[in-house]
Design a protein around this motif. Sequence first.
Motif, mmCIF file in Angstrom:
data_model
loop_
_atom_site.group_PDB
_atom_site.id
_atom_site.type_symbol
_atom_site.label_atom_id
_atom_site.label_comp_id
_atom_site.label_asym_id
_atom_site.label_seq_id
_atom_site.Cartn_x
_atom_site.Cartn_y
_atom_site.Cartn_z
ATOM 1 N N UNK A 96 8.714 -9.085 -21.506
ATOM 2 C CA UNK A 96 9.714 -9.295 -20.461
ATOM 3 C C UNK A 96 9.993 -10.775 -20.234
ATOM 4 N N UNK A 97 11.268 -11.129 -20.149
ATOM 5 C CA UNK A 97 11.666 -12.493 -19.823
ATOM 6 C C UNK A 97 11.631 -12.670 -18.315
ATOM 7 N N UNK A 98 10.765 -13.520 -17.841
ATOM 8 C CA UNK A 98 10.713 -13.857 -16.414
ATOM 9 C C UNK A 98 10.019 -15.187 -16.255
ATOM 10 N N UNK A 99 10.241 -15.828 -15.135
ATOM 11 C CA UNK A 99 9.556 -17.093 -14.887
ATOM 12 C C UNK A 99 8.253 -16.816 -14.140
ATOM 13 N N UNK A 100 7.477 -17.867 -13.950
ATOM 14 C CA UNK A 100 6.162 -17.723 -13.334
ATOM 15 C C UNK A 100 6.276 -17.181 -11.906
ATOM 16 N N UNK A 101 7.246 -17.667 -11.154
ATOM 17 C CA UNK A 101 7.396 -17.220 -9.772
ATOM 18 C C UNK A 101 7.708 -15.730 -9.697
ATOM 19 N N UNK A 102 8.535 -15.246 -10.621
ATOM 20 C CA UNK A 102 8.863 -13.818 -10.634
ATOM 21 C C UNK A 102 7.626 -12.992 -10.956
ATOM 22 N N UNK A 103 6.822 -13.480 -11.891
ATOM 23 C CA UNK A 103 5.600 -12.762 -12.237
ATOM 24 C C UNK A 103 4.632 -12.739 -11.057
ATOM 25 N N UNK A 104 4.510 -13.866 -10.378
ATOM 26 C CA UNK A 104 3.617 -13.920 -9.227
ATOM 27 C C UNK A 104 4.050 -12.955 -8.134
ATOM 28 N N UNK A 105 5.342 -12.860 -7.897
ATOM 29 C CA UNK A 105 5.826 -11.928 -6.890
ATOM 30 C C UNK A 105 5.561 -10.492 -7.325
ATOM 31 N N UNK A 106 5.708 -10.222 -8.606
ATOM 32 C CA UNK A 106 5.436 -8.878 -9.132
ATOM 33 C C UNK A 106 3.973 -8.511 -8.924
ATOM 34 N N UNK A 107 3.087 -9.464 -9.178
ATOM 35 C CA UNK A 107 1.658 -9.217 -8.987
ATOM 36 C C UNK A 107 1.337 -9.020 -7.507
ATOM 37 N N UNK A 108 1.950 -9.824 -6.644
ATOM 38 C CA UNK A 108 1.731 -9.674 -5.203
ATOM 39 C C UNK A 108 2.132 -8.282 -4.738
ATOM 40 N N UNK A 109 3.242 -7.767 -5.240
ATOM 41 C CA UNK A 109 3.686 -6.414 -4.884
ATOM 42 C C UNK A 109 2.693 -5.366 -5.375
ATOM 43 N N UNK A 110 2.167 -5.571 -6.591
ATOM 44 C CA UNK A 110 1.191 -4.623 -7.132
ATOM 45 C C UNK A 110 -0.072 -4.598 -6.288
ATOM 46 N N UNK A 111 -0.541 -5.750 -5.850
ATOM 47 C CA UNK A 111 -1.751 -5.828 -5.033
ATOM 48 C C UNK A 111 -1.521 -5.157 -3.680
ATOM 49 N N UNK A 112 -0.353 -5.386 -3.090
ATOM 50 C CA UNK A 112 -0.056 -4.757 -1.801
ATOM 51 C C UNK A 112 0.011 -3.239 -1.924
ATOM 52 N N UNK A 113 0.515 -2.747 -3.056
ATOM 53 C CA UNK A 113 0.682 -1.309 -3.221
ATOM 54 C C UNK A 113 -0.597 -0.612 -3.638
#
Length: 483
Positions: A52-69
């Motif tokens: 997947x093409x994404x920048x570091x900030x997008x990946x970090x937000x994705x991980x934050x969402x996974x941890x919250x869920x």
Amino acid sequence: MVSRVIPVQSFDLVLFGATGDLARRKILPSLFHRFQLGQFSDSSRIIGASRSDMDVDSFRERVAEAVREFGQQDEVNDKDIAAFVTLLDYVAIDAKGDRGWDELATHMRPDMVRAFYLSVAPSLFGDIATRLRSTGIATDDSRIVVEKPFGHDLASAQALNKALRANFEESQIYRIDHYLGKETVQNLMALRFANSLFEPLWNSSHIDHVQITVAESIGVEGRGEYYDRSGAMRDMVQNHLMQLLCLTAMEPPGNFTPDAVRNEKVKVIEALEPVENSDIARGQYRGHDGQASYRDHAGDPDSQTESFIAMKVQVANWRWAGTPFYLRTGKCLRERASEIAVFFRDPPHNIFQGSDPAKGNVLVIRLQPDEGITLHTTIKDPGPGGMRLTQAALDMTFADSLPHDERPQDAYERLIMDVIRGNQTLFMRGDEVEAAWAWADPIIAGWDGTRHAPLPYDIGSSGPEDSLRLLHRDERSWRSIGK
């Protein structure tokens, strides 16, 4: 919450397949919890890698969402998440091509443990291993972690082992089976080898039989196409149940080191007798009253793949000759439960005249949903009226005497930290995987050759009737699931 964990050595962990479902549900939340408890050294980092093409900030937000869920809701907080995501980086990479590999190399730091977690399809194991070695990203003391399924049969498992060993030594390869990371599985080894009470009785002279059950209440929805190429035998018996069987039946190792433990597990697999079709019950769940059947989920109206299997297994050695192991696993059963039940033989003589004979003790090691160990014993029924016998359960989890400052680790938490420590005890060795497939392949070929179709069973039941007859003919019966 007070942490009793000891920080591990600083590491660079590269997570291939970092945007996938397993990473989102299990791996990243597990890493977050270990970080929360202070097990990461300050300079440790996690590098996500995927197509997947994404920048570091997008990946970090994705991980934050996974941890919250998917993190433990009573422990997740924004402050800890914000600190955790600062450890994350991301590289868009092509496992089969050149894109991203040079960039990944720039993220690797000297004097750090380097671990590469392959949460990807097995077809990519060889390509990624080769690229890691050819680019110099992998060093001689790096670790590579691979998820199941580890092969579809013996030939494919051998091919995967060959591809990995062309680039990594066996001491660097960690084949993960999350069942081995469960607290109660390890307690089984402690129960057997750290106490003098059970091991003298742990043989066919005192144990009548053993039941190993992994029951699931859900079906194969969402993964029906994959599951239909696998079935319960390949998906569960060849790996998860095989590991539980090995730990139950293995001889005491000379010491508690990775190879000593795994040597004894291999000996158990090599001692397994071939299993005839008459000692197997296969089933496939069917829907009713609007419920979807297995075939609906698999997308094949003529599927002959089993969603349930039970079998009688014999270990041909001096310790276990004459003591059968009954294995069963299935989807859409009455409830979710995984356990090992060890049935000791009945007392040889009933001295209590006028009362029902005492029954043998049953030691139950529960893996899920509530991990624990219980010994079922025979006692006097309280009250007047003579000597009447009844059954009582002796709780052996010692829950009240153990510290409560930390919840039990998720299996992935323990196993990932063991990778960083370089401890392979709870991981499968290559010859162990191949031995398990060498045993399983003829069984699968046996029912394929006879077109031995799985029998239907209702959703919410205990499986097909044939699984009950498998024990009834031996004058035994299955333990009720979840009891």
